[in-house]
Design a protein around this motif. Structure first.
Motif, PDB file in Angstrom:
ATOM      1  N   ASP A  76     -18.358 -21.360 -12.831  1.00 47.70           N
ATOM      2  CA  ASP A  76     -18.486 -23.530 -13.066  1.00 47.70           C
ATOM      3  C   ASP A  76     -19.956 -23.496 -14.165  1.00 47.70           C
ATOM      4  OD1 ASP A  76     -20.976 -21.454 -12.311  1.00 47.70           O
ATOM      5  OD2 ASP A  76     -20.156 -21.191 -10.415  1.00 47.70           O
ATOM      6  N   VAL A  77     -21.515 -23.350 -14.180  1.00 47.24           N
ATOM      7  CA  VAL A  77     -22.058 -23.435 -15.146  1.00 47.24           C
ATOM      8  C   VAL A  77     -22.360 -22.863 -16.277  1.00 47.24           C
ATOM      9  CG1 VAL A  77     -22.322 -24.804 -13.569  1.00 47.24           C
ATOM     10  CG2 VAL A  77     -23.673 -22.843 -13.487  1.00 47.24           C
ATOM     11  N   ASN A  78     -23.224 -22.834 -16.853  1.00 45.58           N
ATOM     12  CA  ASN A  78     -24.107 -21.729 -17.723  1.00 45.58           C
ATOM     13  C   ASN A  78     -24.229 -21.148 -17.752  1.00 45.58           C
ATOM     14  OD1 ASN A  78     -22.832 -23.471 -20.998  1.00 45.58           O
ATOM     15  ND2 ASN A  78     -23.410 -25.155 -19.803  1.00 45.58           N
TER      16      ASN A  78
ATOM     17  N   ASP B  44     -26.541 -16.712 -18.618  1.00 50.12           N
ATOM     18  CA  ASP B  44     -26.379 -16.378 -19.763  1.00 50.12           C
ATOM     19  C   ASP B  44     -26.686 -14.761 -19.370  1.00 50.12           C
ATOM     20  OD1 ASP B  44     -28.124 -16.283 -23.129  1.00 50.12           O
ATOM     21  OD2 ASP B  44     -28.052 -14.479 -21.443  1.00 50.12           O
TER      22      ASP B  44
ATOM     23  N   GLN C 145     -24.483 -15.805 -23.888  1.00 45.57           N
ATOM     24  CA  GLN C 145     -24.728 -17.274 -22.753  1.00 45.57           C
ATOM     25  C   GLN C 145     -23.026 -16.834 -22.461  1.00 45.57           C
ATOM     26  OE1 GLN C 145     -25.586 -20.006 -22.564  1.00 45.57           O
ATOM     27  NE2 GLN C 145     -27.521 -19.075 -22.883  1.00 45.57           N
TER      28      GLN C 145
ATOM     29  N   MET D  92     -20.146 -18.940 -20.435  1.00 45.45           N
ATOM     30  CA  MET D  92     -20.066 -21.338 -20.548  1.00 45.45           C
ATOM     31  C   MET D  92     -18.088 -20.843 -20.272  1.00 45.45           C
ATOM     32  SD  MET D  92     -20.530 -21.327 -24.676  1.00 45.45           S
ATOM     33  CE  MET D  92     -21.108 -22.849 -24.067  1.00 45.45           C
ATOM     34  N   PRO D  93     -18.781 -21.974 -19.396  1.00 42.36           N
ATOM     35  CA  PRO D  93     -17.482 -22.295 -18.908  1.00 42.36           C
ATOM     36  C   PRO D  93     -16.009 -22.653 -19.758  1.00 42.36           C
ATOM     37  CG  PRO D  93     -18.973 -24.138 -18.185  1.00 42.36           C
ATOM     38  CD  PRO D  93     -19.794 -22.285 -18.705  1.00 42.36           C
TER      39      PRO D  93
ATOM     40  N   TYR E  47     -15.417 -20.957 -21.953  1.00 42.86           N
ATOM     41  CA  TYR E  47     -15.458 -19.802 -23.645  1.00 42.86           C
ATOM     42  C   TYR E  47     -15.491 -18.263 -22.801  1.00 42.86           C
ATOM     43  CZ  TYR E  47     -16.072 -24.136 -26.140  1.00 42.86           C
ATOM     44  OH  TYR E  47     -15.322 -25.444 -27.125  1.00 42.86           O
TER      45      TYR E  47
ATOM     46  N   ASN F  22     -17.263 -15.299 -24.529  1.00 41.21           N
ATOM     47  CA  ASN F  22     -18.585 -14.587 -25.176  1.00 41.21           C
ATOM     48  C   ASN F  22     -17.936 -13.407 -25.677  1.00 41.21           C
ATOM     49  OD1 ASN F  22     -18.780 -17.084 -26.536  1.00 41.21           O
ATOM     50  ND2 ASN F  22     -20.525 -17.588 -25.262  1.00 41.21           N
TER      51      ASN F  22
END
Ligand SMILES: [Cu+2]
Lengths: 176, 507
Positions: free
Chosen positions: A114-116, A118, A133, A135-136, A138, A140
């Motif tokens: 949904d949102v960022n 970490d 992080q 992230m929506p 991506y 990582n």
């Protein structure tokens, strides 16, 4: 990197700076013509500039060898035999497995629904040892070798709304 | 001699020809003082919110998380807006000594800016918006406890703040360019690139140079704000489906981080303007001063991305560039501004009244916060410090013991000069207590960060509460010293305001 060492460095540098600053303040009441200090001012500037630039260059080169990014880590550790898919969502973590071996590179493939968020990795003593992080859109990839077995905690370290501080989970690092 | 003459030919400034005004303008000084009072007043209110948050984190009081995050959002946005506003006001006063500014434009910019802060108040306090001052996409639309309307109010608030800043900066640049015959002359580019040999054009005074530098970056920051907000408005209106999260993060940090950085650089300009008045030594526009400040235009805009080290999707080249820029921006500030200020003070015979004490505290805090920032801007260190309390530690140091100390110091200087009344003796003690309270307060953030305490947590684990608890008495000390300093300003403010009406000021 041990955060307590970083704090010790800050305190040491801070004390040196405070001593210099205080010396200037304590020597301020007695006036001398400005011309008499201009030469030493220029010398102080040059010495500080060259030493700081040298420190910065050394620090930067050291950084290059300790980057947390996937390519650098794999070059250093070899390809990770274990991958854990991690999805952050308000307000929980979904891990594809909750038991990983110690001593081998583990790849956390981290994304968000949904949102960022970490993905903050806390060791059994409560110390933050690595993070990436979530992230929506991506994925990582964080590669980490657990040095010791135990229960590790994941905490969300990117503010994500109402229950941000409760967005935690745990997993087990098992002896090989 | 009264009025503007009094500002600059104060008892301290005798024999400081640099500060002799070419043109005087009481109207501009009144607008500037309104900026400073609104800014520092906002700082005091936002500081009280900060105290509440620290009490909550120490377990000494319970704020429901919904309210904690609303207050946190208001505290962050309000502090950045307030401190920048105070700095801009001071800078306008400093520049007005030598450059003709329009009081009308300053007042309009102030109203637009304050309208923006009003929207932010409404969004958070009434609308329940609590996505953090960073309004990091897509959290504003995924709040659950706040409405889309409150998010829109927040965006509108930022848009008006950016617009106010844009107006101020565009006017400042225009005024400076007009008085120097072109922008390149305000930035002394010919002098810079000739290695200091080409002195055909009159060099800008340091506050003018700094005002031009920060105005350029303010315009870029305002543009970045627009680049960030327009897709968000478009998304809210259903025109676009979603915005790329990494793009959004880069844009919002370019906007927000630059806004925060601007505050400290604006107030550094106040040090250049005020410190010579107390030390009796002129701060001249030398080649290093020009080089440092022209360089800062670029460096201030690329170091924001040290907040993106944990975004592994960000190209690695940008990560390394951010580290280099973060180190590089520290150098001109330290070597030129800090060492320059210390050289001005050293064996100068300065009399330590409240204003120079506050300015000197600001020098200390700027460097100490900078040390914390440079360490955190080192990528392997950032791995274990990012988004812990270390981050608020460094910018609270910059702000509280840097920018705000400079702004208070400058206001003391201005009020002293315009009212022709010196500050109370006790204000010197209060200024030092401000330093002690501030240092204790920020140090506990650093200690908490080194112990991996996360930032932006409404509820702290029992083992984390100790850091906030130790910080609380220092905050109380801060509050007491600020209450005294505000009282001292307040007692002389009317006289200072009257001082701006001195007939010698109107030209
Ligand atoms: Cu989260």
């Amino acid at each position: 990197m041990n955060p307590h060492v970083v704090l010790a460095v800050l305190i040491a540098l801070g004390l040196i700076w405070t001593a210099g600053w205080a010396t200037v303040l304590l020597r301020s009441p007695r006036a001398v013509p400005v011309e008499t200090i201009q030469k030493s001012e220029a010398r102080v500037r040059l010495v500080l500039l060259t030493s700081f630039a040298a420190i910065a260059i050394v620090l930067f080169i050291l950084t290059l060898r300790r980057l947390p990014y996937q390519g650098t880590r794999i070059m250093e550790l070899g390809p990770p035999p274990v991958t854990v898919a991690v999805t952050g969502a308000q307000w929980s973590w979904i891990l594809s497995r909750t038991r990983v071996p110690e001593g081998v590179p583990i790849e956390f493939a981290v994304s968000a629904r949904d949102v960022n968020h970490d993905f903050g990795l806390y060791d059994p003593r409560g110390r933050l040892v690595a993070q990436v992080q979530a992230m929506p859109g991506y994925t990582n990839r964080l590669v980490y070798v657990f040095p010791a077995p135990g229960t590790y905690t994941v905490r969300c370290l990117e503010y994500c709304g109402l229950a941000h501080d409760m967005m935690t989970t745990t997993f087990t690092v098992a002896e090989q | 001699m009264g009025g503007q003459g009094a500002v600059l030919a104060d008892e301290y400034t005798a024999g400081t020809p640099l500060l002799a005004p070419r043109r005087a303008n009481g109207e501009v000084l009144r607008a500037s003082m309104a900026y400073m009072v609104a800014g520092l007043g906002g700082f005091l209110v936002m500081g009280l919110l900060g105290l509440l948050m620290r009490l909550d984190q120490g377990g000494l009081m319970v704020i429901p998380p919904e309210w904690f995050y609303r207050l946190m959002t208001l505290h962050g946005a309000g502090m950045v807006a307030s401190i920048l506003l105070a700095g801009l006001g001071g800078l306008a006063a400093a520049v007005s000594a030598t450059t003709r500014l329009s009081a009308r434009v300053l007042w309009i910019a102030l109203v637009v800016y304050l309208l923006g802060t009003g929207f932010v108040d409404l969004a958070t306090l009434v609308g329940g918006f609590g996505a953090g001052w960073t309004i990091l996409y897509p959290l504003p639309t995924h709040g659950f406890v706040w409405t889309m309307d409150s998010a829109l109010a927040m965006y509108a608030g930022y848009l008006f703040v950016a617009l106010g800043l844009l107006l101020f900066s565009a006017h400042m640049l225009y005024a400076l360019a007009r008085s120097h015959g072109g922008l390149t002359k305000v930035l002394a580019l010919r002098y810079l690139f000739s290695g200091g040999r080409d002195e055909r054009n009159a060099l800008p005074r340091p506050p003018e140079l700094i005002a031009a530098v920060i105005s350029i970056d303010s315009i870029v920051a305002a543009a970045a704000g627009a680049v960030y907000l327009i897709p968000l408005f478009a998304q809210a209106a259903g025109i676009v489906g979603s915005v790329n999260a990494l793009f959004a993060k880069n844009a919002v940090l370019l906007f927000g981080h630059t806004m925060a950085n601007l505050s400290i650089y604006v107030t550094a300009g106040l040090v250049y303007a005020a410190l010579p008045a107390f030390t009796g030594r002129a701060w001249r526009t030398t080649w290093p001063v020009v080089f440092a400040w022209d360089l800062i235009i670029v460096l201030m805009l690329i170091n924001y991305s040290h907040h993106l080290y944990a975004d592994f999707a960000q190209p690695i080249g940008l990560q390394l560039l951010a580290e280099i820029a973060s180190y590089a921006v520290a150098l001109p500030s330290f070597i030129v501004t800090i060492i320059g200020a210390l050289a001005l003070i050293y064996r100068s015979g300065i009399r330590w009244t409240a204003a120079p004490i506050l300015l000197a505290l600001g020098l200390w805090g700027w460097v100490f916060g900078g040390l914390g920032a440079v360490l955190d801007a080192t990528i392997p260190v950032n791995q274990v410090m990012h988004n812990t309390m270390w981050v608020p530690a460094h910018f609270h140091t910059y702000y509280l013991l840097g920018a705000v100390a400079f702004a208070w110091g400058y206001l003391f200087y201005l009020v002293r000069a315009l009212s022709n009344r010196g500050d109370a003796r006790a204000s010197r003690m209060a200024a030092w207590l401000y330093g002690i309270g501030g240092a204790g307060f920020i140090f506990m953030f650093f200690v908490a960060g080194a112990n991996s305490v996360p930032r932006r947590y409404a509820v702290h684990l029992a083992q984390w509460q100790i850091y906030a608890r130790i910080a609380v008495p220092f905050v109380v000390l801060l509050a007491l010293s600020l209450a005294w300093l505000s009282w001292d300003i307040g007692a002389r403010f009317k006289a200072a305001w009257r001082g701006t009406h001195d007939p010698t000021l109107e030209s």
